[in-house]
Design a protein around this motif. Structure first.
Motif, mmCIF file in Angstrom:
data_model
loop_
_atom_site.group_PDB
_atom_site.id
_atom_site.type_symbol
_atom_site.label_atom_id
_atom_site.label_comp_id
_atom_site.label_asym_id
_atom_site.label_seq_id
_atom_site.Cartn_x
_atom_site.Cartn_y
_atom_site.Cartn_z
ATOM 1 N N GLU A 40 -0.362 42.232 11.288
ATOM 2 C CA GLU A 40 -1.365 42.018 10.256
ATOM 3 C C GLU A 40 -2.755 42.375 10.768
ATOM 4 N N ASP A 41 -3.678 42.570 9.830
ATOM 5 C CA ASP A 41 -5.038 42.975 10.177
ATOM 6 C C ASP A 41 -5.730 41.956 11.077
ATOM 7 N N TRP A 42 -5.528 40.669 10.819
ATOM 8 C CA TRP A 42 -6.185 39.644 11.627
ATOM 9 C C TRP A 42 -5.700 39.705 13.077
ATOM 10 N N GLU A 43 -4.447 40.144 13.268
ATOM 11 C CA GLU A 43 -3.925 40.263 14.633
ATOM 12 C C GLU A 43 -4.636 41.392 15.386
ATOM 13 N N ALA A 44 -4.944 42.463 14.689
ATOM 14 C CA ALA A 44 -5.686 43.565 15.306
ATOM 15 C C ALA A 44 -7.079 43.103 15.724
ATOM 16 N N LEU A 45 -7.726 42.327 14.876
ATOM 17 C CA LEU A 45 -9.070 41.823 15.192
ATOM 18 C C LEU A 45 -9.036 40.852 16.370
ATOM 19 N N GLN A 46 -8.036 39.974 16.385
ATOM 20 C CA GLN A 46 -7.908 39.008 17.476
ATOM 21 C C GLN A 46 -7.639 39.719 18.802
ATOM 22 N N LEU A 47 -6.741 40.697 18.782
ATOM 23 C CA LEU A 47 -6.436 41.454 19.996
ATOM 24 C C LEU A 47 -7.677 42.175 20.497
ATOM 25 N N GLU A 48 -8.450 42.735 19.604
ATOM 26 C CA GLU A 48 -9.687 43.427 19.991
ATOM 27 C C GLU A 48 -10.656 42.472 20.687
ATOM 28 N N GLN A 49 -10.741 41.255 20.197
ATOM 29 C CA GLN A 49 -11.600 40.255 20.847
ATOM 30 C C GLN A 49 -11.113 39.946 22.250
ATOM 31 N N TYR A 50 -9.806 39.793 22.417
ATOM 32 C CA TYR A 50 -9.258 39.518 23.744
ATOM 33 C C TYR A 50 -9.505 40.700 24.693
ATOM 34 N N SER A 56 -9.878 41.100 33.879
ATOM 35 C CA SER A 56 -8.905 41.763 34.737
ATOM 36 C C SER A 56 -8.683 43.194 34.252
ATOM 37 N N PRO A 57 -8.991 44.191 35.079
ATOM 38 C CA PRO A 57 -8.816 45.583 34.643
ATOM 39 C C PRO A 57 -7.356 45.915 34.319
ATOM 40 N N GLU A 58 -6.430 45.354 35.076
ATOM 41 C CA GLU A 58 -5.013 45.630 34.851
ATOM 42 C C GLU A 58 -4.557 45.067 33.506
ATOM 43 N N LEU A 59 -4.922 43.820 33.224
ATOM 44 C CA LEU A 59 -4.532 43.216 31.953
ATOM 45 C C LEU A 59 -5.267 43.883 30.795
ATOM 46 N N LYS A 60 -6.519 44.231 30.989
ATOM 47 C CA LYS A 60 -7.284 44.902 29.932
ATOM 48 C C LYS A 60 -6.628 46.233 29.559
ATOM 49 N N GLU A 61 -6.204 46.988 30.553
ATOM 50 C CA GLU A 61 -5.537 48.255 30.294
ATOM 51 C C GLU A 61 -4.221 48.035 29.538
ATOM 52 N N ALA A 62 -3.476 46.992 29.911
ATOM 53 C CA ALA A 62 -2.226 46.672 29.229
ATOM 54 C C ALA A 62 -2.484 46.271 27.780
ATOM 55 N N LEU A 63 -3.530 45.490 27.545
ATOM 56 C CA LEU A 63 -3.871 45.089 26.184
ATOM 57 C C LEU A 63 -4.312 46.284 25.339
ATOM 58 N N GLU A 64 -5.043 47.202 25.947
ATOM 59 C CA GLU A 64 -5.450 48.419 25.235
ATOM 60 C C GLU A 64 -4.231 49.258 24.867
ATOM 61 N N ASP A 65 -3.260 49.313 25.768
ATOM 62 C CA ASP A 65 -2.019 50.038 25.496
ATOM 63 C C ASP A 65 -1.263 49.387 24.330
ATOM 64 N N LEU A 66 -1.201 48.060 24.333
ATOM 65 C CA LEU A 66 -0.567 47.318 23.239
ATOM 66 C C LEU A 66 -1.294 47.581 21.925
ATOM 67 N N ASP A 67 -2.609 47.560 21.954
ATOM 68 C CA ASP A 67 -3.413 47.805 20.751
ATOM 69 C C ASP A 67 -3.127 49.205 20.201
ATOM 70 N N GLU A 68 -3.112 50.183 21.066
ATOM 71 C CA GLU A 68 -2.848 51.551 20.647
ATOM 72 C C GLU A 68 -1.443 51.691 20.049
ATOM 73 N N PHE A 69 -0.485 51.032 20.674
ATOM 74 C CA PHE A 69 0.898 51.113 20.202
ATOM 75 C C PHE A 69 1.079 50.451 18.834
ATOM 76 N N LEU A 70 0.531 49.261 18.674
ATOM 77 C CA LEU A 70 0.730 48.513 17.434
ATOM 78 C C LEU A 70 -0.175 48.943 16.288
ATOM 79 N N PHE A 71 -1.416 49.288 16.621
ATOM 80 C CA PHE A 71 -2.405 49.509 15.567
ATOM 81 C C PHE A 71 -2.958 50.930 15.517
ATOM 82 N N GLY A 72 -2.548 51.754 16.481
ATOM 83 C CA GLY A 72 -2.936 53.151 16.490
ATOM 84 C C GLY A 72 -4.371 53.343 16.671
#
Length: 72
Positions: A40-50, A56-72
């Motif tokens: 859902e849209d709110w999940e994209a906004l929440q992930l962006e905030q996180y 942590s650069p490693e976790l940030k990169e993983a979260l960016e990868d997740l964001d790209e995969f789920l929300f393009g």
């Protein structure tokens, strides 16, 4: 999505059980394995905030990868 990113996020969630952030990220990682449900849209906004707050650069990169995969 890179499997390394999933593992990184899963390790974070296991190390920080019981937090709102870890529960949220765990749900998104599970969603990334099964794309029958649309995030859902709110999940994209929440992930962006996180992502913006992550130190942590490693976790940030993983979260960016997740964001790209789920929300393009």
């Amino acid at each position: 999505m890179k499997e390394f990113s999933r593992i990184t996020i899963e390790q974070y969630c296991m190390a920080h059980r019981g937090t709102k952030k870890s529960r949220f990220l765990w749900d998104l990682v599970e969603l990334s394995y099964n794309m029958e449900c649309e995030p859902e849209d709110w999940e994209a906004l929440q992930l962006e905030q996180y992502i913006n707050r992550e130190k942590s650069p490693e976790l940030k990169e993983a979260l960016e990868d997740l964001d790209e995969f789920l929300f393009g």
